[in-house]
Design a protein around this motif. Structure first.
Motif, PDB file in Angstrom:
ATOM      1  N   THR A  29       0.910  -1.241   0.089  1.00  0.00           N
ATOM      2  CA  THR A  29      -0.062   0.039  -0.073  1.00  0.00           C
ATOM      3  C   THR A  29       0.901   1.182  -0.023  1.00  0.00           C
ATOM      4  OG1 THR A  29      -1.712  -1.201   1.271  1.00  0.00           O
ATOM      5  CG2 THR A  29      -2.109   1.147   1.466  1.00  0.00           C
ATOM      6  N   THR A  30       0.770   2.193  -0.903  1.00  0.00           N
ATOM      7  CA  THR A  30       1.565   3.345  -1.287  1.00  0.00           C
ATOM      8  C   THR A  30       0.724   4.425  -0.622  1.00  0.00           C
ATOM      9  OG1 THR A  30       2.352   2.244  -3.035  1.00  0.00           O
ATOM     10  CG2 THR A  30       2.724   4.640  -2.630  1.00  0.00           C
ATOM     11  N   GLY A  31       1.445   5.272   0.294  1.00  0.00           N
ATOM     12  CA  GLY A  31       0.644   6.530   1.109  1.00  0.00           C
ATOM     13  C   GLY A  31       0.822   7.702   0.157  1.00  0.00           C
ATOM     14  N   THR A  32       0.189   8.792   0.431  1.00  0.00           N
ATOM     15  CA  THR A  32       0.204   9.869  -0.557  1.00  0.00           C
ATOM     16  C   THR A  32       1.543  10.480  -0.560  1.00  0.00           C
ATOM     17  OG1 THR A  32      -0.596  11.025   1.317  1.00  0.00           O
ATOM     18  CG2 THR A  32      -2.138  10.524  -0.307  1.00  0.00           C
ATOM     19  N   ASN A  33       2.527  10.406   0.198  1.00  0.00           N
ATOM     20  CA  ASN A  33       4.043  10.832  -0.023  1.00  0.00           C
ATOM     21  C   ASN A  33       4.802   9.711  -0.243  1.00  0.00           C
ATOM     22  OD1 ASN A  33       3.233  13.518   1.271  1.00  0.00           O
ATOM     23  ND2 ASN A  33       3.201  12.296   3.195  1.00  0.00           N
ATOM     24  N   GLY A  34       4.530   8.515  -0.858  1.00  0.00           N
ATOM     25  CA  GLY A  34       5.282   7.739  -1.402  1.00  0.00           C
ATOM     26  C   GLY A  34       5.766   6.502  -0.496  1.00  0.00           C
ATOM     27  N   ASP A  35       5.243   6.755   0.856  1.00  0.00           N
ATOM     28  CA  ASP A  35       5.800   5.521   1.799  1.00  0.00           C
ATOM     29  C   ASP A  35       5.150   4.391   1.278  1.00  0.00           C
ATOM     30  OD1 ASP A  35       7.566   6.726   3.470  1.00  0.00           O
ATOM     31  OD2 ASP A  35       5.928   7.987   3.975  1.00  0.00           O
ATOM     32  N   LYS A  36       5.656   3.227   1.521  1.00  0.00           N
ATOM     33  CA  LYS A  36       4.875   2.011   1.121  1.00  0.00           C
ATOM     34  C   LYS A  36       4.968   1.010   2.378  1.00  0.00           C
ATOM     35  CE  LYS A  36       6.535   1.779  -3.648  1.00  0.00           C
ATOM     36  NZ  LYS A  36       5.399   2.342  -4.428  1.00  0.00           N
ATOM     37  N   VAL A  37       3.748   0.444   2.483  1.00  0.00           N
ATOM     38  CA  VAL A  37       3.466  -0.565   3.636  1.00  0.00           C
ATOM     39  C   VAL A  37       3.487  -1.894   2.999  1.00  0.00           C
ATOM     40  CG1 VAL A  37       2.141  -1.443   5.294  1.00  0.00           C
ATOM     41  CG2 VAL A  37       2.383   0.988   5.065  1.00  0.00           C
ATOM     42  N   TYR A  38       4.531  -2.848   3.574  1.00  0.00           N
ATOM     43  CA  TYR A  38       4.255  -4.118   2.878  1.00  0.00           C
ATOM     44  C   TYR A  38       3.878  -5.176   3.749  1.00  0.00           C
ATOM     45  CZ  TYR A  38       7.508  -2.551  -0.406  1.00  0.00           C
ATOM     46  OH  TYR A  38       8.143  -1.729  -1.388  1.00  0.00           O
ATOM     47  N   LYS A  39       2.648  -5.803   3.500  1.00  0.00           N
ATOM     48  CA  LYS A  39       2.134  -6.689   4.448  1.00  0.00           C
ATOM     49  C   LYS A  39       2.224  -8.051   4.052  1.00  0.00           C
ATOM     50  CE  LYS A  39      -2.601  -7.798   6.030  1.00  0.00           C
ATOM     51  NZ  LYS A  39      -4.167  -7.590   6.056  1.00  0.00           N
ATOM     52  N   TYR A  40       2.792  -8.850   4.973  1.00  0.00           N
ATOM     53  CA  TYR A  40       2.904 -10.403   4.791  1.00  0.00           C
ATOM     54  C   TYR A  40       2.002 -11.390   5.448  1.00  0.00           C
ATOM     55  CZ  TYR A  40       7.445  -8.931   2.705  1.00  0.00           C
ATOM     56  OH  TYR A  40       8.482  -8.730   1.739  1.00  0.00           O
ATOM     57  N   ASP A  41       1.741 -12.490   4.987  1.00  0.00           N
ATOM     58  CA  ASP A  41       0.889 -13.633   5.695  1.00  0.00           C
ATOM     59  C   ASP A  41       2.205 -14.630   5.963  1.00  0.00           C
ATOM     60  OD1 ASP A  41      -0.180 -16.062   5.560  1.00  0.00           O
ATOM     61  OD2 ASP A  41      -1.478 -15.788   3.982  1.00  0.00           O
ATOM     62  N   LEU A  42       2.382 -14.651   7.354  1.00  0.00           N
ATOM     63  CA  LEU A  42       3.189 -15.692   7.792  1.00  0.00           C
ATOM     64  C   LEU A  42       2.494 -17.092   8.260  1.00  0.00           C
ATOM     65  CD1 LEU A  42       5.454 -13.328  10.003  1.00  0.00           C
ATOM     66  CD2 LEU A  42       5.791 -13.981   7.605  1.00  0.00           C
ATOM     67  N   ASN A  47      10.236  -1.376   3.119  1.00  0.00           N
ATOM     68  CA  ASN A  47      11.291  -2.650   3.120  1.00  0.00           C
ATOM     69  C   ASN A  47      10.685  -3.611   2.087  1.00  0.00           C
ATOM     70  OD1 ASN A  47      13.031  -4.596   3.050  1.00  0.00           O
ATOM     71  ND2 ASN A  47      13.567  -4.234   5.262  1.00  0.00           N
ATOM     72  N   ASP A  48      11.359  -3.463   0.471  1.00  0.00           N
ATOM     73  CA  ASP A  48      10.702  -4.390  -0.367  1.00  0.00           C
ATOM     74  C   ASP A  48      11.249  -5.575  -0.322  1.00  0.00           C
ATOM     75  OD1 ASP A  48      13.365  -3.789  -1.571  1.00  0.00           O
ATOM     76  OD2 ASP A  48      12.246  -3.001  -3.329  1.00  0.00           O
ATOM     77  N   SER A  49      12.335  -5.948   0.503  1.00  0.00           N
ATOM     78  CA  SER A  49      13.155  -7.211   0.594  1.00  0.00           C
ATOM     79  C   SER A  49      12.614  -8.297   0.865  1.00  0.00           C
ATOM     80  CB  SER A  49      14.608  -6.868   1.130  1.00  0.00           C
ATOM     81  OG  SER A  49      15.119  -7.985   0.907  1.00  0.00           O
ATOM     82  N   PHE A  50      12.073  -9.240   0.303  1.00  0.00           N
ATOM     83  CA  PHE A  50      11.403 -10.500   0.819  1.00  0.00           C
ATOM     84  C   PHE A  50      12.685 -11.322   1.666  1.00  0.00           C
ATOM     85  CE2 PHE A  50      10.408 -15.042   0.411  1.00  0.00           C
ATOM     86  CZ  PHE A  50       9.247 -15.071   0.795  1.00  0.00           C
ATOM     87  N   GLU A  51      13.821 -11.313   1.110  1.00  0.00           N
ATOM     88  CA  GLU A  51      14.919 -11.786   1.680  1.00  0.00           C
ATOM     89  C   GLU A  51      15.152 -11.244   3.158  1.00  0.00           C
ATOM     90  OE1 GLU A  51      14.907 -11.029  -1.703  1.00  0.00           O
ATOM     91  OE2 GLU A  51      14.671 -13.174  -2.073  1.00  0.00           O
ATOM     92  N   GLU A  52      15.143  -9.964   3.283  1.00  0.00           N
ATOM     93  CA  GLU A  52      15.439  -9.516   4.605  1.00  0.00           C
ATOM     94  C   GLU A  52      14.441  -9.825   5.641  1.00  0.00           C
ATOM     95  OE1 GLU A  52      16.122  -5.231   4.983  1.00  0.00           O
ATOM     96  OE2 GLU A  52      17.697  -5.326   3.284  1.00  0.00           O
ATOM     97  N   VAL A  53      13.027  -9.816   5.055  1.00  0.00           N
ATOM     98  CA  VAL A  53      12.115 -10.229   5.956  1.00  0.00           C
ATOM     99  C   VAL A  53      12.303 -11.731   6.349  1.00  0.00           C
ATOM    100  CG1 VAL A  53       9.608 -10.751   5.961  1.00  0.00           C
ATOM    101  CG2 VAL A  53      10.473  -8.383   5.148  1.00  0.00           C
ATOM    102  N   THR A  54      12.381 -12.443   5.328  1.00  0.00           N
ATOM    103  CA  THR A  54      12.696 -14.125   5.744  1.00  0.00           C
ATOM    104  C   THR A  54      13.839 -14.140   6.660  1.00  0.00           C
ATOM    105  OG1 THR A  54      11.881 -14.680   3.593  1.00  0.00           O
ATOM    106  CG2 THR A  54      12.978 -16.299   4.834  1.00  0.00           C
ATOM    107  N   LEU A  55      14.952 -13.648   6.650  1.00  0.00           N
ATOM    108  CA  LEU A  55      16.232 -13.925   7.255  1.00  0.00           C
ATOM    109  C   LEU A  55      15.836 -13.218   8.932  1.00  0.00           C
ATOM    110  CD1 LEU A  55      18.903 -14.618   7.558  1.00  0.00           C
ATOM    111  CD2 LEU A  55      19.805 -12.275   6.872  1.00  0.00           C
ATOM    112  N   ALA A  56      14.977 -12.160   8.642  1.00  0.00           N
ATOM    113  CA  ALA A  56      14.737 -11.455  10.121  1.00  0.00           C
ATOM    114  C   ALA A  56      13.598 -12.506  10.835  1.00  0.00           C
ATOM    115  CB  ALA A  56      14.164  -9.847   9.916  1.00  0.00           C
ATOM    116  N   PHE A  57      12.833 -13.049   9.989  1.00  0.00           N
ATOM    117  CA  PHE A  57      11.814 -14.022  10.670  1.00  0.00           C
ATOM    118  C   PHE A  57      12.394 -15.085  11.306  1.00  0.00           C
ATOM    119  CE2 PHE A  57       8.399 -17.349   9.696  1.00  0.00           C
ATOM    120  CZ  PHE A  57       7.724 -17.019  10.662  1.00  0.00           C
ATOM    121  N   GLU A  58      13.460 -15.763  10.665  1.00  0.00           N
ATOM    122  CA  GLU A  58      14.142 -16.757  10.871  1.00  0.00           C
ATOM    123  C   GLU A  58      15.063 -16.526  12.251  1.00  0.00           C
ATOM    124  OE1 GLU A  58      17.282 -18.338   8.322  1.00  0.00           O
ATOM    125  OE2 GLU A  58      17.689 -19.952   9.426  1.00  0.00           O
TER     126      GLU A  58
END
Ligand code: HCS
Length: 152
Positions: A25-38, A90-101
């Motif tokens: 989801t992109t906000g009006t100022n360009g910030d992006k929220v990434y939502k994951y299903d774990l 943060n658009d990095s799937f790899e970073e999210v996966t590593l942080a989750f691990e």
């Protein structure tokens, strides 16, 4: 009317566990929220019991923020089969996966559940560190399948 993405996911087709990007989801100022299903448990076949799920939420809420910036929330699904994780810019799937691990590995060595008291929690009696650790252990054992939503 806003669309609930999860209601359009065919829960009979997914193969848990997995990590799935639900949407951006992109906000009006360009910030992006990434939502994951774990997804920890196979929908309609297994689920986490509330005390373990609840303790895992507290543990992950605190610990994942040591490994990943801009975490907005990590919270349980009402079906008790997984969690949603929302992060900012943060658009990095790899970073999210590593942080989750790393987070789940931290859960395994935790000696207490953070904030499981009536001042800091809304149902302080419903916690289980050992159940949370068992869930984390089972999830880590299937790390190879986390990127695959529709297969092992
Ligand atoms: N799910 C919340 C913590 C609630 S106890 C969070 O901020 O991640």
């Amino acid at each position: 009317k806003m669309n609930v993405e999860s209601f359009n996911l065919d829960h009979t087709k997914v193969v848990a566990p997995y990590i799935r990007l639900v949407g951006v989801t992109t906000g009006t100022n360009g910030d992006k929220v990434y939502k994951y299903d774990l997804r920890f448990c196979q929908p309609n076949q297994e689920h986490m019991e509330m005390p373990g799920l609840h303790s895992l939420e507290h543990l992950m809420a605190e610990l994942i923020r040591n490994h990943l910036d801009n975490v907005l929330d990590i919270g349980p699904m009402g079906c008790q089969t997984g969690f949603y994780l929302s992060i900012l810019n943060n658009d990095s799937f790899e970073e999210v996966t590593l942080a989750f691990e790393k987070t789940l590995l931290d859960v395994l060595i935790a000696t207490e559940v953070p904030a499981c008291n009536e001042v800091q929690c809304g149902w302080a009696a419903s916690h289980s560190l050992s159940d949370a650790q068992q869930i984390a252990e089972q999830m880590l054992a299937k790390k190879h399948s986390w990127p695959n939503v529709f297969s092992e």
